[in-house]
Design a protein around this motif. Structure first.
Motif, PDB file in Angstrom:
ATOM      1  N   ARG A  22       0.830  -1.208   0.000  1.00 28.42           N
ATOM      2  CA  ARG A  22       0.000   0.000   0.000  1.00 28.42           C
ATOM      3  C   ARG A  22       0.869   1.265   0.000  1.00 28.42           C
ATOM      4  NH1 ARG A  22      -4.820   0.092   4.205  1.00 28.42           N
ATOM      5  NH2 ARG A  22      -4.971   2.121   3.178  1.00 28.42           N
ATOM      6  N   PHE A  23       1.975   1.221   0.735  1.00 27.42           N
ATOM      7  CA  PHE A  23       2.903   2.358   0.766  1.00 27.42           C
ATOM      8  C   PHE A  23       3.501   2.594  -0.621  1.00 27.42           C
ATOM      9  CE2 PHE A  23       6.784   4.178   3.292  1.00 27.42           C
ATOM     10  CZ  PHE A  23       6.460   5.452   2.869  1.00 27.42           C
ATOM     11  N   VAL A  24       3.971   1.526  -1.255  1.00 27.99           N
ATOM     12  CA  VAL A  24       4.554   1.642  -2.601  1.00 27.99           C
ATOM     13  C   VAL A  24       3.532   2.208  -3.577  1.00 27.99           C
ATOM     14  CG1 VAL A  24       5.444   0.316  -4.562  1.00 27.99           C
ATOM     15  CG2 VAL A  24       6.269  -0.172  -2.243  1.00 27.99           C
ATOM     16  N   ALA A  25       2.307   1.707  -3.512  1.00 26.36           N
ATOM     17  CA  ALA A  25       1.263   2.182  -4.421  1.00 26.36           C
ATOM     18  C   ALA A  25       0.977   3.666  -4.204  1.00 26.36           C
ATOM     19  CB  ALA A  25      -0.009   1.362  -4.219  1.00 26.36           C
ATOM     20  N   ALA A  26       0.877   4.084  -2.943  1.00 24.84           N
ATOM     21  CA  ALA A  26       0.575   5.481  -2.647  1.00 24.84           C
ATOM     22  C   ALA A  26       1.701   6.398  -3.124  1.00 24.84           C
ATOM     23  CB  ALA A  26       0.348   5.654  -1.147  1.00 24.84           C
ATOM     24  N   CYS A  27       2.940   5.974  -2.929  1.00 24.24           N
ATOM     25  CA  CYS A  27       4.079   6.796  -3.350  1.00 24.24           C
ATOM     26  C   CYS A  27       4.182   6.870  -4.873  1.00 24.24           C
ATOM     27  CB  CYS A  27       5.370   6.235  -2.758  1.00 24.24           C
ATOM     28  SG  CYS A  27       5.451   6.321  -0.952  1.00 24.24           S
ATOM     29  N   SER A  28       3.912   5.754  -5.534  1.00 23.09           N
ATOM     30  CA  SER A  28       3.935   5.750  -6.992  1.00 23.09           C
ATOM     31  C   SER A  28       2.851   6.664  -7.555  1.00 23.09           C
ATOM     32  CB  SER A  28       3.731   4.315  -7.501  1.00 23.09           C
ATOM     33  OG  SER A  28       3.669   4.281  -8.915  1.00 23.09           O
ATOM     34  N   ASP A  29       1.671   6.602  -6.963  1.00 21.48           N
ATOM     35  CA  ASP A  29       0.592   7.484  -7.401  1.00 21.48           C
ATOM     36  C   ASP A  29       0.951   8.947  -7.175  1.00 21.48           C
ATOM     37  OD1 ASP A  29      -0.907   5.274  -8.114  1.00 21.48           O
ATOM     38  OD2 ASP A  29      -2.157   5.303  -6.310  1.00 21.48           O
ATOM     39  N   ALA A  30       1.604   9.236  -6.033  1.00 21.55           N
ATOM     40  CA  ALA A  30       1.998  10.618  -5.733  1.00 21.55           C
ATOM     41  C   ALA A  30       3.028  11.122  -6.738  1.00 21.55           C
ATOM     42  CB  ALA A  30       2.561  10.699  -4.315  1.00 21.55           C
ATOM     43  N   ALA A  31       3.950  10.246  -7.139  1.00 24.26           N
ATOM     44  CA  ALA A  31       4.965  10.641  -8.112  1.00 24.26           C
ATOM     45  C   ALA A  31       4.330  10.990  -9.448  1.00 24.26           C
ATOM     46  CB  ALA A  31       5.987   9.530  -8.284  1.00 24.26           C
ATOM     47  N   ARG A  32       3.395  10.169  -9.891  1.00 23.06           N
ATOM     48  CA  ARG A  32       2.753  10.449 -11.174  1.00 23.06           C
ATOM     49  C   ARG A  32       1.875  11.692 -11.104  1.00 23.06           C
ATOM     50  NH1 ARG A  32       1.745   5.247 -10.729  1.00 23.06           N
ATOM     51  NH2 ARG A  32      -0.510   5.510 -10.847  1.00 23.06           N
ATOM     52  N   ALA A  33       1.248  11.920  -9.947  1.00 22.56           N
ATOM     53  CA  ALA A  33       0.449  13.134  -9.780  1.00 22.56           C
ATOM     54  C   ALA A  33       1.332  14.375  -9.853  1.00 22.56           C
ATOM     55  CB  ALA A  33      -0.292  13.088  -8.447  1.00 22.56           C
ATOM     56  N   ARG A  34       2.510  14.287  -9.251  1.00 20.51           N
ATOM     57  CA  ARG A  34       3.462  15.400  -9.306  1.00 20.51           C
ATOM     58  C   ARG A  34       3.860  15.706 -10.738  1.00 20.51           C
ATOM     59  NH1 ARG A  34       8.705  14.576  -9.674  1.00 20.51           N
ATOM     60  NH2 ARG A  34       8.609  12.539  -8.638  1.00 20.51           N
ATOM     61  N   ARG A 168      21.192  12.595  -6.214  1.00 23.89           N
ATOM     62  CA  ARG A 168      20.562  13.506  -5.263  1.00 23.89           C
ATOM     63  C   ARG A 168      19.161  13.889  -5.738  1.00 23.89           C
ATOM     64  NH1 ARG A 168      19.944  18.956  -4.872  1.00 23.89           N
ATOM     65  NH2 ARG A 168      20.106  19.935  -2.795  1.00 23.89           N
ATOM     66  N   GLU A 169      19.002  14.120  -7.032  1.00 25.33           N
ATOM     67  CA  GLU A 169      17.706  14.532  -7.564  1.00 25.33           C
ATOM     68  C   GLU A 169      16.654  13.437  -7.380  1.00 25.33           C
ATOM     69  OE1 GLU A 169      20.812  17.015  -8.853  1.00 25.33           O
ATOM     70  OE2 GLU A 169      20.624  14.840  -9.120  1.00 25.33           O
ATOM     71  N   ILE A 170      17.056  12.190  -7.590  1.00 24.23           N
ATOM     72  CA  ILE A 170      16.118  11.086  -7.415  1.00 24.23           C
ATOM     73  C   ILE A 170      15.711  10.948  -5.956  1.00 24.23           C
ATOM     74  CG2 ILE A 170      15.889   8.567  -7.522  1.00 24.23           C
ATOM     75  CD1 ILE A 170      17.600   8.654 -10.050  1.00 24.23           C
ATOM     76  N   ILE A 171      16.679  11.124  -5.046  1.00 25.90           N
ATOM     77  CA  ILE A 171      16.368  11.013  -3.630  1.00 25.90           C
ATOM     78  C   ILE A 171      15.393  12.104  -3.199  1.00 25.90           C
ATOM     79  CG2 ILE A 171      17.320  11.109  -1.297  1.00 25.90           C
ATOM     80  CD1 ILE A 171      19.916   9.927  -2.443  1.00 25.90           C
ATOM     81  N   VAL A 172      15.616  13.332  -3.658  1.00 25.14           N
ATOM     82  CA  VAL A 172      14.695  14.421  -3.319  1.00 25.14           C
ATOM     83  C   VAL A 172      13.287  14.091  -3.797  1.00 25.14           C
ATOM     84  CG1 VAL A 172      14.074  16.822  -3.824  1.00 25.14           C
ATOM     85  CG2 VAL A 172      16.429  16.249  -3.234  1.00 25.14           C
ATOM     86  N   ALA A 173      13.173  13.626  -5.042  1.00 27.31           N
ATOM     87  CA  ALA A 173      11.853  13.285  -5.577  1.00 27.31           C
ATOM     88  C   ALA A 173      11.213  12.152  -4.781  1.00 27.31           C
ATOM     89  CB  ALA A 173      11.975  12.896  -7.052  1.00 27.31           C
ATOM     90  N   ALA A 174      12.006  11.147  -4.424  1.00 26.20           N
ATOM     91  CA  ALA A 174      11.475  10.010  -3.663  1.00 26.20           C
ATOM     92  C   ALA A 174      10.969  10.450  -2.299  1.00 26.20           C
ATOM     93  CB  ALA A 174      12.555   8.945  -3.506  1.00 26.20           C
ATOM     94  N   LEU A 175      11.748  11.278  -1.620  1.00 21.22           N
ATOM     95  CA  LEU A 175      11.326  11.757  -0.303  1.00 21.22           C
ATOM     96  C   LEU A 175      10.056  12.595  -0.409  1.00 21.22           C
ATOM     97  CD1 LEU A 175      14.837  12.797   1.033  1.00 21.22           C
ATOM     98  CD2 LEU A 175      13.451  10.933   1.939  1.00 21.22           C
TER      99      LEU A 175
END
Length: 287
Positions: A22-34, A168-175
């Motif tokens: 559920r955490f992975v799904a929510a984060c993936s959805d948030a990334a695509r929304a961004r 660094r850019e990927i980490i910022v986006a992931a966080l």
């Protein structure tokens, strides 16, 4: 907390892995929304989830398999990853149905690494945190993200090396994309020393996104952040806290010193060309 060790049976592992999915799904959805809903997907798969957030995202993975039969529609998932130029990474709990591991290796998945999942019961007293730890304010978010990302690029050398190599850019986006987390800031002598976060999913406090600025390491910063989050998770009504670490790492040692027990390992199985990968787990961040 009482002195009884936390035993992990298949039922508890299933509960934790479902929360992870559920955490992975929510984060993936948030990334695509961004990104405005561009290419990517989040789809159910045999009781777990398959997700692609964006290129090199830490949330491009399959999580939560092994507790609801074989992933019979894996062909479609593999094709979806291939169309986006990404390998398929499966994180498989060692308490999952063994037939799933056999199914994956027969399809050409190779073992690339391991990670440990540790847990601690909540509900009892928590040792008071020492040092200056407080919730991260909304107006501090950008500073928090960049500081944690900078600290995370200077990794610790204890334990097994990570199979991931994140910019660094990927980490910022992931966080930024860690949906629903509560973030905390630790200071020493008036300076930003580190940070961490946790998310509540079905009564489980999922600890993630922890890092300490190199000059402040070995000064109890992560211990203070762990204790603060344990207290906050208890107050939020959680009955369990979990953290994922690299085997033999300083993060694992810190967690065990705070009463976490090693519950199980996840095998990282990959098919396709390797790429930089990660997850929301604390193990990916320097402690």
């Amino acid at each position: 907390m009482d002195g009884e060790r936390l035993f992990c049976d298949v039922g508890l592992a299933r509960r934790i892995e479902h929360a992870e999915a559920r955490f992975v799904a929510a984060c993936s959805d948030a990334a695509r929304a961004r990104r405005g809903g561009t290419a990517g997907f989040t789809r159910p798969l045999a009781g777990g989830v398959a997700a692609f957030a964006e290129a090199d995202s830490p949330f491009n993975k399959v999580a939560g398999l092994g507790f609801a039969g074989l992933p019979e529609d894996l062909d479609e998932v593999e094709e979806a990853f291939a169309e986006l130029g990404a390998p398929v990474q499966v994180e498989l709990c060692h308490l999952a149905d063994p037939s799933v591991g056999a199914f994956l290796t027969a399809r050409g998945y190779r073992l690339e690494s391991y990670e440990n999942v540790l847990g601690r019961r909540l509900g009892g007293p928590v040792e008071e945190a020492t040092g200056e730890v407080r919730p991260c304010r909304d107006d501090e978010l950008e500073t928090w993200l960049t500081a944690i990302a900078d600290a995370s690029t200077v990794t610790d050398t204890e334990g097994l090396p990570s199979h991931e190599d994140l910019t660094r850019e990927i980490i910022v986006a992931a966080l930024r994309d860690m949906a629903g987390v509560r973030r905390y800031t630790a200071e020493r002598n008036g300076e930003f020393a580190g940070g961490a976060s946790f998310r509540v999913t079905d009564g489980i406090a999922q600890f993630a996104g922890a890092a300490t600025v190199p000059v402040h390491r070995r000064r109890g910063v992560q211990t203070a952040l762990l204790r603060t989050r344990l207290a906050a998770a208890t107050a939020a009504g959680c009955d369990l806290a979990i953290v994922t670490t690299l085997p033999g790492s300083k993060s694992q040692q810190n967690a065990q010193r705070q009463g976490f027990d090693l519950l199980y390992a996840r095998a990282i199985l990959v098919k396709g060309t390797s790429a930089t990968r990660s997850s929301g787990a604390e193990s990916r961040q320097a402690s």
